[in-house]
Design a protein around this motif. Structure first.
Motif, mmCIF file in Angstrom:
data_model
loop_
_atom_site.group_PDB
_atom_site.id
_atom_site.type_symbol
_atom_site.label_atom_id
_atom_site.label_comp_id
_atom_site.label_asym_id
_atom_site.label_seq_id
_atom_site.Cartn_x
_atom_site.Cartn_y
_atom_site.Cartn_z
ATOM 1 N N PRO A 21 0.792 -1.232 0.000
ATOM 2 C CA PRO A 21 0.000 0.000 0.000
ATOM 3 C C PRO A 21 0.826 1.283 0.000
ATOM 4 O O PRO A 21 0.275 2.361 -0.166
ATOM 5 C CB PRO A 21 -0.796 -0.115 1.304
ATOM 6 C CG PRO A 21 0.054 -0.976 2.173
ATOM 7 C CD PRO A 21 0.728 -1.948 1.280
ATOM 8 N N ASP A 94 -1.737 -5.096 -4.410
ATOM 9 C CA ASP A 94 -1.563 -6.405 -5.045
ATOM 10 C C ASP A 94 -1.892 -6.266 -6.532
ATOM 11 O O ASP A 94 -2.905 -5.645 -6.887
ATOM 12 C CB ASP A 94 -2.507 -7.437 -4.408
ATOM 13 C CG ASP A 94 -2.275 -8.794 -5.037
ATOM 14 O OD1 ASP A 94 -1.367 -9.504 -4.575
ATOM 15 O OD2 ASP A 94 -2.951 -9.125 -6.045
ATOM 16 N N LEU A 97 -5.573 -6.687 -8.335
ATOM 17 C CA LEU A 97 -6.749 -5.825 -8.178
ATOM 18 C C LEU A 97 -6.555 -4.531 -8.941
ATOM 19 O O LEU A 97 -5.648 -3.736 -8.602
ATOM 20 C CB LEU A 97 -6.970 -5.501 -6.694
ATOM 21 C CG LEU A 97 -7.473 -6.645 -5.824
ATOM 22 C CD1 LEU A 97 -7.469 -6.241 -4.348
ATOM 23 C CD2 LEU A 97 -8.873 -7.068 -6.241
ATOM 24 N N SER A 123 -4.151 -2.390 -0.677
ATOM 25 C CA SER A 123 -4.567 -1.235 0.131
ATOM 26 C C SER A 123 -5.818 -1.558 0.956
ATOM 27 O O SER A 123 -6.034 -0.937 1.995
ATOM 28 C CB SER A 123 -4.819 -0.026 -0.763
ATOM 29 O OG SER A 123 -5.822 -0.297 -1.709
ATOM 30 N N ALA A 203 -3.499 4.929 2.842
ATOM 31 C CA ALA A 203 -3.304 3.984 3.946
ATOM 32 C C ALA A 203 -1.845 3.555 4.011
ATOM 33 O O ALA A 203 -1.255 3.219 2.979
ATOM 34 C CB ALA A 203 -4.200 2.769 3.736
ATOM 35 N N ALA A 231 -7.794 6.938 -2.201
ATOM 36 C CA ALA A 231 -8.544 6.610 -0.985
ATOM 37 C C ALA A 231 -9.492 5.447 -1.238
ATOM 38 O O ALA A 231 -9.927 5.210 -2.363
ATOM 39 C CB ALA A 231 -9.338 7.830 -0.540
HETATM 40 C C1 LIG Z 1 -5.411 1.214 -9.703
HETATM 41 S S1 LIG Z 1 -6.100 0.837 -8.151
HETATM 42 C C2 LIG Z 1 -4.870 -0.246 -7.547
HETATM 43 C C3 LIG Z 1 -5.268 -1.042 -6.326
HETATM 44 C C4 LIG Z 1 -4.129 -1.907 -5.831
HETATM 45 N N1 LIG Z 1 -3.821 -2.943 -6.771
HETATM 46 C C5 LIG Z 1 -4.387 -2.512 -4.446
HETATM 47 O O1 LIG Z 1 -4.381 -3.760 -4.321
HETATM 48 O O2 LIG Z 1 -4.530 -1.767 -3.482
HETATM 49 C C6 LIG Z 1 -5.815 2.337 -7.314
HETATM 50 C C7 LIG Z 1 -6.834 2.583 -6.216
HETATM 51 O O3 LIG Z 1 -6.502 1.781 -5.103
HETATM 52 C C8 LIG Z 1 -6.764 2.484 -3.904
HETATM 53 N N2 LIG Z 1 -5.482 2.643 -3.202
HETATM 54 C C9 LIG Z 1 -4.264 2.243 -3.606
HETATM 55 N N3 LIG Z 1 -3.335 2.484 -2.644
HETATM 56 C C10 LIG Z 1 -4.013 3.059 -1.622
HETATM 57 C C11 LIG Z 1 -3.631 3.484 -0.322
HETATM 58 N N4 LIG Z 1 -2.370 3.384 0.120
HETATM 59 N N5 LIG Z 1 -4.597 3.996 0.488
HETATM 60 C C12 LIG Z 1 -5.883 4.069 0.092
HETATM 61 N N6 LIG Z 1 -6.297 3.658 -1.127
HETATM 62 C C13 LIG Z 1 -5.380 3.153 -1.960
HETATM 63 C C14 LIG Z 1 -7.405 3.792 -4.297
HETATM 64 O O4 LIG Z 1 -8.803 3.600 -4.342
HETATM 65 C C15 LIG Z 1 -6.850 3.998 -5.681
HETATM 66 O O5 LIG Z 1 -7.683 4.854 -6.421
#
Ligand SMILES: C[S@@+](CC[C@H](N)C(=O)[O-])C[C@H]1O[C@@H](n2cnc3c(N)ncnc32)[C@H](O)[C@@H]1O
Length: 275
Positions: A21, A94, A97, A123, A203, A231
């Motif tokens: 994350p 990961d 996702l 995340s 996060a 978020a």
């Molecule tokens: C393209 S997606 C990737 C998700 C990633 N593969 C996962 O497993 O967390 C990006 C979205 O994941 C969420 N996201 C990714 N990192 C985050 C974090 N550290 N805190 C909160 N939301 C996060 C947000 O909703 C963001 O818009």
């Protein structure tokens, strides 16, 4: 890392690596070893904190994929692998996702380049940890739906938010905080306005932020906090602090016998599990 058996790192292979994350110490050992050995790291710029992680990859050339097309990303990964370099595609959380991985692996397959996936801490789990909560609670929700709202990517038939939310299970919404007004009004069509909600931004990062409220209040709270990206929106009764105090799992109930423990009723038992 001392004590964790080493696993050979292959050249000529593209590794799709979950960066976790954001906090570098939430990388897996395997991911950290790959970064250390990497010649090329193509990373998802807005969600992988380059500053914090680059030091883990002293010899790697780092390229932010934010400004590249899919073809350019594949081309840089493929070329490095063909030259026998240790090649990493670093995805946030990961890779399975919302990671746009399938389109890249298909293109690599077409070029005959082998690839491998290294899982990461999503995340969603960093957000749950930040909230100090379980996404599943006995007899409250035993199901978690991970979804998003339609942006430029449309939602497939049957996956509209009201249909998913009608289950009453825990719902975690990615990629949608910039459309929070829409998100909340769709959810209010099928869930009571008093349903608890939490929003976790970045996060595990040093500037992580948390907003809590209900479907009625969360939009204003999030707008005031100026959270517009990176978020997760978590909704469900599992967030209700009162319910969390009363639930008891069957697994640890004193009268519950299973393969590893003979059940007994003890005076220290905090009370009967909820029915
Ligand atoms: C393209 S997606 C990737 C998700 C990633 N593969 C996962 O497993 O967390 C990006 C979205 O994941 C969420 N996201 C990714 N990192 C985050 C974090 N550290 N805190 C909160 N939301 C996060 C947000 O909703 C963001 O818009």
């Amino acid at each position: 890392m001392t004590g964790v058996p080493d696993r050979p790192i292959r050249t000529g292979v593209v590794y799709f690596v979950g960066a976790g994350p954001g906090a570098p110490d939430l990388l897996t050992v395997r991911a950290a070893r790959l970064l250390e050995a990497a010649d090329l790291v193509v990373f998802a710029g807005s969600l992988v904190p380059e500053e914090a992680m680059r030091g883990l990859s002293p010899r790697g050339r780092w390229i932010d994929s934010a400004g590249l097309t899919r073809e350019e990303i594949v081309e840089s990964l493929a070329r490095a692998a063909e030259q026998g370099q240790v090649t990493v595609r670093l995805a946030s959380g990961d890779p399975s996702l919302f990671g746009a991985m399938a389109e890249m692996t298909t293109a690599l397959d077409a070029r005959g380049i082998p690839w491998e996936v290294v899982p990461g801490v999503s995340s969603v789990f960093a957000a749950a940890a930040a909230l100090g909560m379980e996404l599943t609670l006995p007899e409250v929700s035993q199901t978690v739906i991970l979804t998003r709202t339609a942006g430029r990517t449309p939602m497939p038939p049957g996956e509209d938010l009201p249909s998913l939310a009608a289950h009453g299970s825990t719902l975690v919404v990615f990629l949608s905080i910039d459309r929070i007004g829409e998100l909340v009004s769709e959810l209010k069509r099928v869930r009571p306005a008093s349903t608890p909600v939490a929003v976790v931004a970045r996060a595990s990062w040093e500037n992580e932020r948390i907003c809590r409220g209900t479907l009625e209040t969360i939009e204003e709270t999030v707008r005031k906090a100026r959270i517009m990206r990176q978020a997760l929106f978590v909704v469900g009764q599992v967030l209700d602090p009162e319910l969390r105090k009363t639930v008891r799992s069957r697994l640890y109930a004193a009268d519950f016998t299973h393969g590893f423990r003979e059940g007994t009723i003890s005076s220290a038992d905090p009370g009967p599990p909820t029915k």
